[in-house]
Design a protein around this motif. Structure first.
Motif, PDB file in Angstrom:
ATOM      1  N   UNK A   1       0.449   5.263  -8.247  1.00  5.90           N
ATOM      2  CA  UNK A   1       0.213   5.702  -6.670  1.00  5.90           C
ATOM      3  C   UNK A   1       1.579   6.148  -5.921  1.00  5.90           C
ATOM      4  N   UNK A   2       2.566   5.416  -6.400  1.00  9.29           N
ATOM      5  CA  UNK A   2       3.659   5.406  -5.529  1.00  9.29           C
ATOM      6  C   UNK A   2       4.970   5.893  -6.439  1.00  9.29           C
ATOM      7  N   UNK A   3       4.665   6.580  -7.317  1.00  8.86           N
ATOM      8  CA  UNK A   3       5.609   7.452  -8.018  1.00  8.86           C
ATOM      9  C   UNK A   3       6.357   8.540  -7.182  1.00  8.86           C
ATOM     10  N   UNK A   4       7.548   8.355  -7.408  1.00 11.64           N
ATOM     11  CA  UNK A   4       8.433   9.362  -6.544  1.00 11.64           C
ATOM     12  C   UNK A   4       8.211   9.286  -4.953  1.00 11.64           C
ATOM     13  N   UNK A   5       8.090   8.100  -4.572  1.00 11.14           N
ATOM     14  CA  UNK A   5       7.998   7.706  -2.988  1.00 11.14           C
ATOM     15  C   UNK A   5       9.553   7.058  -2.747  1.00 11.14           C
ATOM     16  N   UNK A   6      10.116   7.304  -1.688  1.00 17.63           N
ATOM     17  CA  UNK A   6      11.200   6.439  -1.054  1.00 17.63           C
ATOM     18  C   UNK A   6      10.736   5.368  -0.434  1.00 17.63           C
ATOM     19  N   UNK A   7      10.813   3.926  -0.925  1.00 21.47           N
ATOM     20  CA  UNK A   7      10.500   2.753  -0.840  1.00 21.47           C
ATOM     21  C   UNK A   7      11.620   1.748  -0.574  1.00 21.47           C
ATOM     22  N   UNK A   8      11.303   0.769   0.209  1.00 22.69           N
ATOM     23  CA  UNK A   8      12.369  -0.322   0.083  1.00 22.69           C
ATOM     24  C   UNK A   8      12.472  -0.849  -1.284  1.00 22.69           C
TER      25      UNK A   8
ATOM     26  N   UNK B   1       0.811  -1.235  -0.181  1.00 28.82           N
ATOM     27  CA  UNK B   1      -0.222  -0.032  -0.179  1.00 28.82           C
ATOM     28  C   UNK B   1       0.796   1.318   0.104  1.00 28.82           C
ATOM     29  N   UNK B   2       0.035   2.491  -0.106  1.00 28.88           N
ATOM     30  CA  UNK B   2       1.074   3.700   0.181  1.00 28.88           C
ATOM     31  C   UNK B   2       1.504   3.940   1.207  1.00 28.88           C
ATOM     32  N   UNK B   3       1.038   3.697   2.233  1.00 31.44           N
ATOM     33  CA  UNK B   3       1.742   3.812   3.548  1.00 31.44           C
ATOM     34  C   UNK B   3       1.218   4.968   4.348  1.00 31.44           C
ATOM     35  N   UNK B   4      -0.044   5.299   4.120  1.00 33.02           N
ATOM     36  CA  UNK B   4      -0.787   6.225   5.210  1.00 33.02           C
ATOM     37  C   UNK B   4      -2.229   5.971   5.352  1.00 33.02           C
ATOM     38  N   UNK B   5      -2.894   5.963   6.272  1.00 30.92           N
ATOM     39  CA  UNK B   5      -4.196   5.655   6.427  1.00 30.92           C
ATOM     40  C   UNK B   5      -5.187   6.736   5.616  1.00 30.92           C
ATOM     41  N   UNK B   6      -6.280   6.268   5.266  1.00 27.05           N
ATOM     42  CA  UNK B   6      -7.267   7.184   4.603  1.00 27.05           C
ATOM     43  C   UNK B   6      -7.406   8.350   5.182  1.00 27.05           C
ATOM     44  N   UNK B   7      -7.662   9.534   4.859  1.00 28.00           N
ATOM     45  CA  UNK B   7      -8.055  10.501   5.802  1.00 28.00           C
ATOM     46  C   UNK B   7      -8.726  11.632   5.114  1.00 28.00           C
ATOM     47  N   UNK B   8      -8.922  11.483   3.813  1.00 22.68           N
ATOM     48  CA  UNK B   8      -9.418  12.512   2.929  1.00 22.68           C
ATOM     49  C   UNK B   8     -10.988  12.601   2.962  1.00 22.68           C
ATOM     50  N   UNK B   9     -11.606  13.738   3.154  1.00 21.53           N
ATOM     51  CA  UNK B   9     -13.282  13.791   2.800  1.00 21.53           C
ATOM     52  C   UNK B   9     -13.597  12.917   1.649  1.00 21.53           C
ATOM     53  N   UNK B  10     -14.875  12.243   1.949  1.00 21.91           N
ATOM     54  CA  UNK B  10     -15.492  11.694   0.724  1.00 21.91           C
ATOM     55  C   UNK B  10     -16.750  12.442   0.507  1.00 21.91           C
TER      56      UNK B  10
END
Length: 253
Positions: free
Chosen positions: A90-97, A13-22
């Protein structure tokens, strides 16, 4: 995939809990006309519920959710539209393992091929291709995405030449547009799966194992309920299990 805080092999997954308003909810069912002995008009049935699910074939959690929705189709009057999103986008540009980044690099091919196949042969090929690819990725554990793609195209009686799109960006504009439709509905801080229930989108549900029969229908009923509740945003608890796949789950089960 699951939007947990850490990256592990079971949680892609992208590594953050969903928080945006629906989006605000909308009513999901109509009332049936009352039928009495003095009223001979035919009863009007409630409209069929509508759902759309965005998936990446690489995501085991999206696979679980898709199997649940297939069960719901058996026990509820509802229709599912199947659409593509991309963990790679979704994960473009992220620092990932490094191992997770390798998985994402290999995940471009299947989604590109599905988009290309739909463009040339219609949206009706999306779900069969997803089933074929997901079976090979999650059950047969085939790591070579070229093999996954070639076998899946053959199973779906689609031209083998569609495999060439896996290694080009020729359909990336359409892929990104499909992905962005999901993000526009649910917000940025999510992973896969994303489902839209009567036009209201959520990350999830993340389920393991996938409910079957009437249990699947009851979970759907709950989704309709929260989708119809203006101001509802989030339910979440820590996962304690990974994806639990049924013992037997063929490409169309």
């Amino acid at each position: 995939m699951d939007g947990g805080q850490s990256v592990d092999p079971a949680m892609m997954a992208r590594g953050a809990p969903p928080a945006s308003p629906l989006s605000p909810g909308v009513p999901t069912t109509g009332k049936m006309d009352r039928v009495t002995t003095s009223d001979t008009r035919p009863a009007q049935s409630s409209p069929r519920s509508q759902a759309e699910m965005w998936f990446d074939p690489a995501c085991p959690w999206a696979w679980m959710t898709s199997r649940w929705l297939m069960e719901v189709e058996k026990v509820r009057d509802m229709d599912v539209t199947w659409s593509v999103m991309s963990l790679s986008v979704l994960n473009e540009g992220r620092d990932l393992p490094a191992d997770y980044r390798d998985m994402l690099d290999r995940s471009w091919g299947p989604v590109r091929v599905i988009i290309a196949a739909a463009r040339k042969h219609g949206a009706e090929v999306i779900k069969p291709l997803y089933d074929a690819m997901g079976t090979r990725i999650h059950y047969r554990k085939i790591d070579d995405r070229a093999v996954v793609i070639a076998e899946s195209l053959a199973e779906c009686d689609l031209p083998a030449e569609l495999a060439r799109f896996a290694d080009t960006d020729e359909v990336d504009e359409q892929l990104r547009a499909s992905h962005q439709r999901a993000i526009d509905l649910v917000g940025d801080e999510v992973g896969t799966p994303v489902i839209s229930v009567e036009g209201v989108a959520f990350f999830g549900p993340v389920v393991s194992p996938a409910p079957t029969g009437e249990a699947a229908g009851r979970l759907w009923d709950g989704c309709l309920l929260v989708a119809g509740t203006d101001g509802f945003f989030e339910l979440k608890r820590t996962r304690t299990v990974g994806p639990i796949f049924p013992i037997h789950d063929g490409p169309h089960s």
